[in-house]
Design a protein around this motif. Structure first.
Motif, PDB file in Angstrom:
ATOM      1  N   LYS A  33      -2.671   0.906  -6.302  1.00 27.00           N
ATOM      2  CA  LYS A  33      -1.380   0.226  -6.179  1.00 27.00           C
ATOM      3  C   LYS A  33      -1.634  -1.279  -6.241  1.00 27.00           C
ATOM      4  O   LYS A  33      -2.160  -1.861  -5.298  1.00 27.00           O
ATOM      5  CB  LYS A  33      -0.700   0.600  -4.859  1.00 27.00           C
ATOM      6  CG  LYS A  33       0.680  -0.014  -4.693  1.00 27.00           C
ATOM      7  CD  LYS A  33       1.295   0.405  -3.364  1.00 27.00           C
ATOM      8  CE  LYS A  33       2.667  -0.233  -3.170  1.00 27.00           C
ATOM      9  NZ  LYS A  33       3.271   0.118  -1.851  1.00 27.00           N
ATOM     10  N   PRO A  34      -1.273  -1.942  -7.351  1.00 34.33           N
ATOM     11  CA  PRO A  34      -1.590  -3.366  -7.524  1.00 34.33           C
ATOM     12  C   PRO A  34      -1.001  -4.249  -6.432  1.00 34.33           C
ATOM     13  O   PRO A  34       0.113  -4.028  -5.956  1.00 34.33           O
ATOM     14  CB  PRO A  34      -0.965  -3.707  -8.885  1.00 34.33           C
ATOM     15  CG  PRO A  34      -0.832  -2.402  -9.588  1.00 34.33           C
ATOM     16  CD  PRO A  34      -0.572  -1.379  -8.517  1.00 34.33           C
ATOM     17  N   LYS A  41       0.650  -7.669  -5.275  1.00 40.83           N
ATOM     18  CA  LYS A  41       1.424  -8.764  -5.837  1.00 40.83           C
ATOM     19  C   LYS A  41       0.833 -10.063  -5.293  1.00 40.83           C
ATOM     20  O   LYS A  41       0.938 -10.368  -4.107  1.00 40.83           O
ATOM     21  CB  LYS A  41       2.896  -8.631  -5.458  1.00 40.83           C
ATOM     22  CG  LYS A  41       3.804  -9.600  -6.208  1.00 40.83           C
ATOM     23  CD  LYS A  41       5.275  -9.255  -6.008  1.00 40.83           C
ATOM     24  CE  LYS A  41       5.636  -7.980  -6.758  1.00 40.83           C
ATOM     25  NZ  LYS A  41       7.086  -7.682  -6.660  1.00 40.83           N
ATOM     26  N   LYS A  89      -6.842 -16.729 -13.084  1.00 41.43           N
ATOM     27  CA  LYS A  89      -6.055 -15.515 -13.318  1.00 41.43           C
ATOM     28  C   LYS A  89      -6.751 -14.599 -14.326  1.00 41.43           C
ATOM     29  O   LYS A  89      -6.891 -13.387 -14.097  1.00 41.43           O
ATOM     30  CB  LYS A  89      -4.667 -15.896 -13.830  1.00 41.43           C
ATOM     31  CG  LYS A  89      -3.798 -14.716 -14.252  1.00 41.43           C
ATOM     32  CD  LYS A  89      -2.454 -15.199 -14.799  1.00 41.43           C
ATOM     33  CE  LYS A  89      -1.619 -14.043 -15.325  1.00 41.43           C
ATOM     34  NZ  LYS A  89      -0.302 -14.529 -15.847  1.00 41.43           N
ATOM     35  N   LEU A 127      -8.255 -10.668 -13.792  1.00 45.04           N
ATOM     36  CA  LEU A 127      -7.814  -9.529 -14.601  1.00 45.04           C
ATOM     37  C   LEU A 127      -8.957  -8.950 -15.427  1.00 45.04           C
ATOM     38  O   LEU A 127      -9.067  -7.728 -15.585  1.00 45.04           O
ATOM     39  CB  LEU A 127      -6.656  -9.937 -15.507  1.00 45.04           C
ATOM     40  CG  LEU A 127      -5.374 -10.382 -14.782  1.00 45.04           C
ATOM     41  CD1 LEU A 127      -4.316 -10.807 -15.789  1.00 45.04           C
ATOM     42  CD2 LEU A 127      -4.839  -9.279 -13.875  1.00 45.04           C
ATOM     43  N   GLU A 130      -6.448  -4.474 -14.988  1.00 40.73           N
ATOM     44  CA  GLU A 130      -5.022  -4.779 -14.890  1.00 40.73           C
ATOM     45  C   GLU A 130      -4.332  -4.063 -13.725  1.00 40.73           C
ATOM     46  O   GLU A 130      -3.154  -4.312 -13.470  1.00 40.73           O
ATOM     47  CB  GLU A 130      -4.325  -4.366 -16.197  1.00 40.73           C
ATOM     48  CG  GLU A 130      -4.885  -5.030 -17.449  1.00 40.73           C
ATOM     49  CD  GLU A 130      -4.435  -6.465 -17.610  1.00 40.73           C
ATOM     50  OE1 GLU A 130      -3.428  -6.832 -16.968  1.00 40.73           O
ATOM     51  OE2 GLU A 130      -5.086  -7.213 -18.357  1.00 40.73           O
ATOM     52  N   ASP A 131      -5.051  -3.189 -13.019  1.00 41.08           N
ATOM     53  CA  ASP A 131      -4.398  -2.323 -12.030  1.00 41.08           C
ATOM     54  C   ASP A 131      -4.611  -2.751 -10.583  1.00 41.08           C
ATOM     55  O   ASP A 131      -4.220  -2.031  -9.666  1.00 41.08           O
ATOM     56  CB  ASP A 131      -4.895  -0.882 -12.198  1.00 41.08           C
ATOM     57  CG  ASP A 131      -4.592  -0.325 -13.581  1.00 41.08           C
ATOM     58  OD1 ASP A 131      -3.548  -0.707 -14.133  1.00 41.08           O
ATOM     59  OD2 ASP A 131      -5.400   0.461 -14.104  1.00 41.08           O
ATOM     60  N   PHE A 180      -4.389  -6.448  -9.481  1.00 40.20           N
ATOM     61  CA  PHE A 180      -3.552  -7.606  -9.168  1.00 40.20           C
ATOM     62  C   PHE A 180      -2.373  -7.718 -10.131  1.00 40.20           C
ATOM     63  O   PHE A 180      -2.524  -7.581 -11.341  1.00 40.20           O
ATOM     64  CB  PHE A 180      -4.367  -8.910  -9.266  1.00 40.20           C
ATOM     65  CG  PHE A 180      -5.455  -9.043  -8.241  1.00 40.20           C
ATOM     66  CD1 PHE A 180      -5.154  -9.323  -6.919  1.00 40.20           C
ATOM     67  CD2 PHE A 180      -6.781  -8.899  -8.605  1.00 40.20           C
ATOM     68  CE1 PHE A 180      -6.155  -9.458  -5.967  1.00 40.20           C
ATOM     69  CE2 PHE A 180      -7.793  -9.031  -7.672  1.00 40.20           C
ATOM     70  CZ  PHE A 180      -7.478  -9.311  -6.352  1.00 40.20           C
ATOM     71  N   ASP A 181      -1.199  -7.990  -9.557  1.00 34.95           N
ATOM     72  CA  ASP A 181      -0.014  -8.372 -10.316  1.00 34.95           C
ATOM     73  C   ASP A 181       0.202  -9.844  -9.991  1.00 34.95           C
ATOM     74  O   ASP A 181       0.731 -10.191  -8.938  1.00 34.95           O
ATOM     75  CB  ASP A 181       1.181  -7.513  -9.884  1.00 34.95           C
ATOM     76  CG  ASP A 181       2.483  -7.955 -10.518  1.00 34.95           C
ATOM     77  OD1 ASP A 181       2.426  -8.651 -11.548  1.00 34.95           O
ATOM     78  OD2 ASP A 181       3.557  -7.613  -9.971  1.00 34.95           O
ATOM     79  N   HIS A 208       1.401 -13.782 -10.168  1.00 36.02           N
ATOM     80  CA  HIS A 208       2.502 -14.679 -10.496  1.00 36.02           C
ATOM     81  C   HIS A 208       2.090 -16.101 -10.129  1.00 36.02           C
ATOM     82  O   HIS A 208       1.620 -16.339  -9.013  1.00 36.02           O
ATOM     83  CB  HIS A 208       3.763 -14.313  -9.712  1.00 36.02           C
ATOM     84  CG  HIS A 208       4.230 -12.907  -9.930  1.00 36.02           C
ATOM     85  ND1 HIS A 208       5.327 -12.595 -10.711  1.00 36.02           N
ATOM     86  CD2 HIS A 208       3.747 -11.720  -9.480  1.00 36.02           C
ATOM     87  CE1 HIS A 208       5.502 -11.290 -10.725  1.00 36.02           C
ATOM     88  NE2 HIS A 208       4.554 -10.736  -9.987  1.00 36.02           N
TER      89      HIS A 208
END
Length: 264
Positions: free
Chosen positions: A80-81, A83, A104, A108, A113-114, A116-117, A119
């Motif tokens: 579960k990434p 945020k 960033k 990644l 890609e799974d 960190f999400d 922003h």
């Protein structure tokens, strides 16, 4: 004689049909077994590769505070990434060559890609602590309900126009708004870039660090990766006019954070 030959022909035809049917039935079963075995091997390989990647990811967090490492490890295990919001003045803006973009991309590329999400939210221009406080622009971070935040609290942009106490109060306001949105959020604070031969700015930043740590938050001091304030070499790390880090400054900033988040 003709009847015997006819009967023999019938028997021969039946034998050929039965033999052919047995052959093709066996062949199809054999091919199906091979396909199943190949699919099974591929699935096993995918599981092994995924497990290997997860194990590698768990080793990268050694340099982080334990509670941050645990949150990342939980995200990896639960698939579960997190945020992850990087927030601050225009110094955190994501653009070609910027420390935030390099950092960033490193996260990644390393974790996949799974995990960190990410922003990146930068205030415009010279907006300082009082600007953020007056129009509550920090709430755009809270609205995301982030799990992890790296916050740069506008001390450089304050430029002597905001008292140390007011700057610290605004920083705490930002942190509180994030924690209200997500009670399990972790906020880490970092300074902006250092500037050569300044007096009050580093003093204000040190006071901010003490305030942040006294309230139980984490301070990531990337200044450790730059020349000292009094060292003329520091001028090479910031563009003329002190408006932004140079390529050397962006490298110093990003490499510090990469080492914190990606221990190898």
């Amino acid at each position: 004689m003709e009847k015997a030959m006819a009967a023999l022909s019938v028997i021969l035809c039946i034998t050929i049909i039965i033999t052919g049917n047995l052959y093709w039935t066996h062949k199809y079963k054999s091919d199906d077994s091979k396909v199943s075995a190949t699919a099974g091997d591929a699935a096993n390989n995918n599981e092994e590769n995924s497990s290997k990647k997860e194990t590698e990811n768990l080793t990268y967090t050694k340099n982080l505070p334990e509670v941050v490492a645990n949150k990342i490890e939980k995200a990896i295990e639960e698939k579960k990434p997190l945020k992850f919001v990087i927030y601050g003045s225009s110094a955190v803006e994501e653009k070609d060559g910027s420390w935030s973009k390099v950092f960033k991309e490193a996260l990644l590329d390393t974790y996949g890609e799974d995990v960190f999400d990410i922003h990146i939210i930068a205030e415009d221009g010279d907006r300082d602590s009082l600007d953020v406080s007056s129009d509550k622009s920090n709430l755009k971070v809270a609205e995301l309900k982030p799990d992890l935040v790296l916050f740069e609290p506008f001390v450089l942009k304050n430029n002597g126009n905001v008292s140390t106490k007011s700057a610290e109060d605004v920083a705490q306001m930002v942190i509180t708004s994030i924690e209200k949105a997500n009670k399990d959020a972790i906020v880490m604070v970092q300074p902006s870039y250092p500037i050569y031969d300044t007096t009050y700015y580093p003093q204000h930043m040190e006071s901010m660090r003490k305030s942040i740590e006294s309230n139980g938050h984490y301070y990531l001091d990337h200044w450790e990766n730059w020349p000292e304030i009094e060292d003329p070499k520091l001028k090479q790390y910031v563009e003329k006019g002190n408006n932004e880090p140079s390529s050397l400054g962006n490298e110093a900033w990003s490499s510090y954070l990469i080492n914190e988040f990606i221990s190898k």
